[in-house]
Enzyme design. Structure first.
Site, PDB file in Angstrom:
ATOM      1  N   ILE A 205     -49.154  33.058  34.679  1.00  7.10           N
ATOM      2  CA  ILE A 205     -48.101  33.730  33.904  1.00  7.10           C
ATOM      3  C   ILE A 205     -48.702  34.593  32.799  1.00  7.10           C
ATOM      4  CG2 ILE A 205     -46.304  32.051  34.429  1.00  7.10           C
ATOM      5  CD1 ILE A 205     -47.956  31.919  31.060  1.00  7.10           C
ATOM      6  N   ALA A 206     -49.996  34.490  32.596  1.00  6.24           N
ATOM      7  CA  ALA A 206     -50.692  35.329  31.615  1.00  6.24           C
ATOM      8  C   ALA A 206     -52.148  35.419  32.015  1.00  6.24           C
ATOM      9  CB  ALA A 206     -50.558  34.751  30.212  1.00  6.24           C
ATOM     10  N   ALA A 208     -56.108  37.214  30.848  1.00  8.09           N
ATOM     11  CA  ALA A 208     -56.890  37.871  29.808  1.00  8.09           C
ATOM     12  C   ALA A 208     -58.311  38.046  30.298  1.00  8.09           C
ATOM     13  CB  ALA A 208     -56.848  37.055  28.528  1.00  8.09           C
ATOM     14  N   SER A 209     -59.160  38.553  29.426  1.00  6.97           N
ATOM     15  CA  SER A 209     -60.532  38.837  29.837  1.00  6.97           C
ATOM     16  C   SER A 209     -61.329  37.578  30.118  1.00  6.97           C
ATOM     17  CB  SER A 209     -61.242  39.661  28.758  1.00  6.97           C
ATOM     18  OG  SER A 209     -61.215  38.966  27.528  1.00  6.97           O
ATOM     19  N   LEU A 210     -61.041  36.493  29.396  1.00  4.83           N
ATOM     20  CA  LEU A 210     -61.843  35.283  29.539  1.00  4.83           C
ATOM     21  C   LEU A 210     -61.179  34.216  30.395  1.00  4.83           C
ATOM     22  CD1 LEU A 210     -63.237  34.840  25.911  1.00  4.83           C
ATOM     23  CD2 LEU A 210     -64.159  36.175  27.810  1.00  4.83           C
ATOM     24  N   GLY A 211     -59.877  34.304  30.635  1.00  7.08           N
ATOM     25  CA  GLY A 211     -59.212  33.268  31.401  1.00  7.08           C
ATOM     26  C   GLY A 211     -57.792  33.656  31.743  1.00  7.08           C
ATOM     27  N   GLN A 212     -57.089  32.738  32.418  1.00  7.15           N
ATOM     28  CA  GLN A 212     -55.686  32.969  32.731  1.00  7.15           C
ATOM     29  C   GLN A 212     -54.923  31.649  32.619  1.00  7.15           C
ATOM     30  OE1 GLN A 212     -56.463  34.940  36.416  1.00  7.15           O
ATOM     31  NE2 GLN A 212     -55.992  33.141  37.677  1.00  7.15           N
ATOM     32  N   LYS A 228     -54.751  26.577  30.670  1.00  4.14           N
ATOM     33  CA  LYS A 228     -55.616  27.762  30.639  1.00  4.14           C
ATOM     34  C   LYS A 228     -56.911  27.452  31.373  1.00  4.14           C
ATOM     35  CE  LYS A 228     -57.408  29.175  26.696  1.00  4.14           C
ATOM     36  NZ  LYS A 228     -57.546  29.875  25.411  1.00  4.14           N
ATOM     37  N   ASP A 362     -58.006  36.255  15.554  1.00  4.50           N
ATOM     38  CA  ASP A 362     -57.631  37.178  16.627  1.00  4.50           C
ATOM     39  C   ASP A 362     -56.142  37.491  16.544  1.00  4.50           C
ATOM     40  OD1 ASP A 362     -57.851  38.771  18.864  1.00  4.50           O
ATOM     41  OD2 ASP A 362     -57.694  37.115  20.294  1.00  4.50           O
TER      42      ASP A 362
END
Length: 665
Positions: A205-206, A208-212, A228, A362
């Protein structure tokens, strides 16, 4: 609206796949890891809908679960320039291939800058080139996306146009295979996925560069969680990139004179932060600490960690239903106000920066959710930072110096803030500060735009040998982001106006000697007490929900009777005499003005200036002083928990002079 959760490392954008069901079947390719027993306690005893992994009374079990998670993450990578040099120094072909890819991308950009410089269009094309650089970083992958986001917080390295464009970098990298993600979960947690979850979303559902992130339901308790999972091979990718970037840093430090900052130190600091993001147990511990410090406020929500389902590459957190803070229409459809949430975010950011010094490193809209209950939820705790204790007080003092337009003191503050080395002469910086702030401070606090202030200050920093500490750059970015979100809802919103009550409360109540002296500096000028400043501070301080009238001015009053308070006592005595005169003369003037005309004639006594031997201008100033004192007394006495006895130190110091001033009048 479908529920959203953005608990992910550096999630800047996401695709919510609403309407899809959840699968409990194991995808092809998932490997079963060794079996291990996992135990999870039931929901929290207070009956709230979100579950804690353990009850409040079962702290020992929670600590044991965390210890097991730490053991699973024992082999998590730690940034080491030496280890990277040993590893990739022996792989010249791999390093050369990646170097060529980076050089082609960045070399074309550098060539465009060179052409702009020769054609005299460097300034005109700044925005265009900044957009180009943003695209290059996105194509080069996770390391450069993170690098671009890091540069977006560095006004000492980048012009404002680049700061704005790089701040928009989104982690829009493609998702990795779900089979790889589920295999990682099983390997890391040592159990088949169907033994862990009764359901899990078939796709992230999301991302990113380092994980999902996946949405799942724990099999044991039925609690809904966000899981995650780290991107496969990410350590290899960023390790090689940082090895090469560090080599470039050596070159810049040695041959590029225009950049005065230690580039190697910046790269190492940034790399350490990114590597910390790769250890999800560390992120869980960050979230727990953040929750302990800041979730004591009822309008702040920090998700709980499920330690039995967490490892170095898998993080399981409480699922948070909410809407991203930049989705105004969706927020308002729930009967909530964006401005209220933004103000909550500003107050929490100030507490992070100036009270405990532990803050979210962040900040962006994707990491802030508005819950249906009206709470502001903080997500993604992979990158955290700390403000040094001395710097926290120095920042408040810096604001005082700015308000007082004391630019020499402002320039000296940069030593305490670690912006400048102590061997740097600040005298050339003072005119630049004066030129900018004299214009900016002509606006009232409610009119001053924070972004304009940051951009102007950024131009000053860019022109001089400043080294902006990471903590300061990040908090500026955080407040700028919050103001930007608020401006969508209200074009007249100003973050400084929303922040001022907090600063006022801290100045009036904090016993820190640095802040106490800053308050005295703000209230006294040229031997006179500035009652208008105290009135403004009380008006603004009362707007802060944590303001306590019984604590107001107590640090100064304690100093008044202390061994180091002689100078302050002398100033207080003079001011007590002046106030007594103002009250007595004001009362006489009121009596004269309310008397019948024939009485006024008798009172004049031949004095051409009227009943009092005082000029009209002086009388007006005296009446204004009396009225200010009465208004301040009204502000204090109408405040909750105020005790008039708290002002006794003033009476103790000034009592011997009361009768003198009375007879003198």
């Amino acid at each position: 609206m479908a529920a959203m959760n953005l608990v992910s490392a550096g999630v800047h954008s996401f695709n919510l796949k609403a309407g899809k069901g959840f699968s409990i079947s194991k995808p092809k390719g998932c490997k079963l890891g060794p079996r291990a027993a996992l135990v999870e306690a039931g929901p929290r005893g207070d009956g709230s809908p979100a579950a804690l992994q353990v009850s409040r009374g079962d702290l020992a079990a929670d600590l044991q679960a965390e210890a097991r998670a730490m053991a699973r993450a024992a082999n998590a990578s730690v940034y080491s320039p030496e280890l990277l040099a040993n590893k990739y120094g022996s792989r010249p072909v791999q390093a050369a291939k990646r170097t060529l890819e980076i050089l082609v991308a960045l070399g074309s950009f550098a060539l465009q800058l060179l052409v702009d410089q020769r054609n005299g269009t460097l300034d005109r094309n700044k925005r265009k080139r900044a957009i180009k650089l943003k695209g290059i970083f996105t194509r080069l992958g996770p390391t450069f996306v993170k690098l671009g986001q890091g540069l977006s917080t560095r006004p000492d390295l980048c012009p404002p146009e680049y700061l704005e464009e790089l701040a928009e970098l989104q982690d829009a990298l493609p998702t990795f295979a779900d089979a790889d993600a589920f295999s990682c979960i099983e390997t890391e947690l040592g159990m088949p996925i169907e033994s862990l979850f009764s359901s899990i979303s078939p796709s992230p559902i999301a991302a990113a560069s380092l994980g999902q992130v996946y949405k799942a339901q724990l099999k044991y308790s039925g609690q809904t969680v966000a899981v995650k999972v780290q991107r496969p091979g990410i350590e290899e990718a960023i390790g090689l990139d940082f090895y090469l970037i560090r080599g470039l840093g050596f070159f810049i430090n040695k041959y590029v004179d225009i950049i005065t900052t230690d580039v190697i130190a910046l790269i190492d600091e940034f790399a350490r932060r990114v590597y910390q993001e790769l250890n999800y147990v560390q992120e869980g511990q960050n979230a727990r600490k953040f929750k302990k410090l800041y979730a004591d406020k009822e309008d702040i929500l920090v998700p709980d960690i499920y330690w039995n389902y967490t490892s170095g590459k898998v993080l399981t957190m409480e699922w948070v239903n909410g809407v991203k803070l930049n989705q105004q229409a969706a927020i308002e459809s729930q009967g909530l106000k964006v401005l209220d949430l933004v103000t909550t975010g500003i107050q929490c950011s100030l507490r992070q920066l100036l009270e405990y010094g532990y803050f979210h490193a962040d900040p962006h809209p994707g990491n802030l959710l508005a819950t249906p209950e009206g709470k502001l939820a903080f997500l993604d705790f992979g990158m955290m930072s700390e403000t040094p204790e001395d710097a926290r007080s120095a920042i408040v003092g810096h604001v005082v110096h700015m308000v007082n337009r004391d630019y020499e003191a402002m320039a000296r503050d940069y030593y305490a803030l670690d912006f400048l080395s102590t061997d740097v002469d600040v005298s050339p910086i003072v005119p630049a500060l004066r030129d900018f702030f004299d214009d900016a401070l002509n606006y009232t606090v409610s009119e001053l735009n924070f972004k304009t202030l940051v951009d102007g200050l950024g131009n000053v920093l860019y022109q001089y040998p400043f080294n902006v500490p990471a903590y300061y750059a990040l908090i500026l970015r955080s407040l700028t982001v919050l103001e930007g979100l608020a401006l969508y809802a209200d074009p007249n919103f100003k973050v400084l106006a929303a922040s001022y009550p907090y600063f006022a409360k801290r100045l009036l109540t904090d016993p820190n000697p640095y802040l106490r002296d800053a308050l005295i500096e703000l209230l006294f000028k040229d031997g006179r007490f500035r009652w208008n400043r105290l009135e403004d501070l009380l008006i603004e301080g009362r707007k802060d929900r944590d303001f306590s009238a019984k604590d107001a001015l107590q640090p100064v009053l304690r100093l008044l009777l202390g061994p180091d308070g002689e100078e302050l006592r002398n100033l207080t005595i003079k001011e007590a005499v002046r106030v007594t005169e103002a009250i007595v003369l004001g009362s006489v003037a009121d009596t004269y003005n309310s008397a019948p005309s024939f009485i006024q004639t008798l009172m004049i006594n031949g004095n051409g200036n009227g009943a009092l031997a005082i000029s009209t201008a002086d009388l007006e100033a005296t009446m204004e002083l009396r009225n200010q004192v009465f208004r301040i007394w009204g502000l204090l006495s109408s405040s909750e928990n105020f005790d008039p006895a708290l002002l006794q130190p003033i009476l103790q110091v000034s009592k011997p002079y009361f009768w003198y001033s009375l007879f003198y009048v």
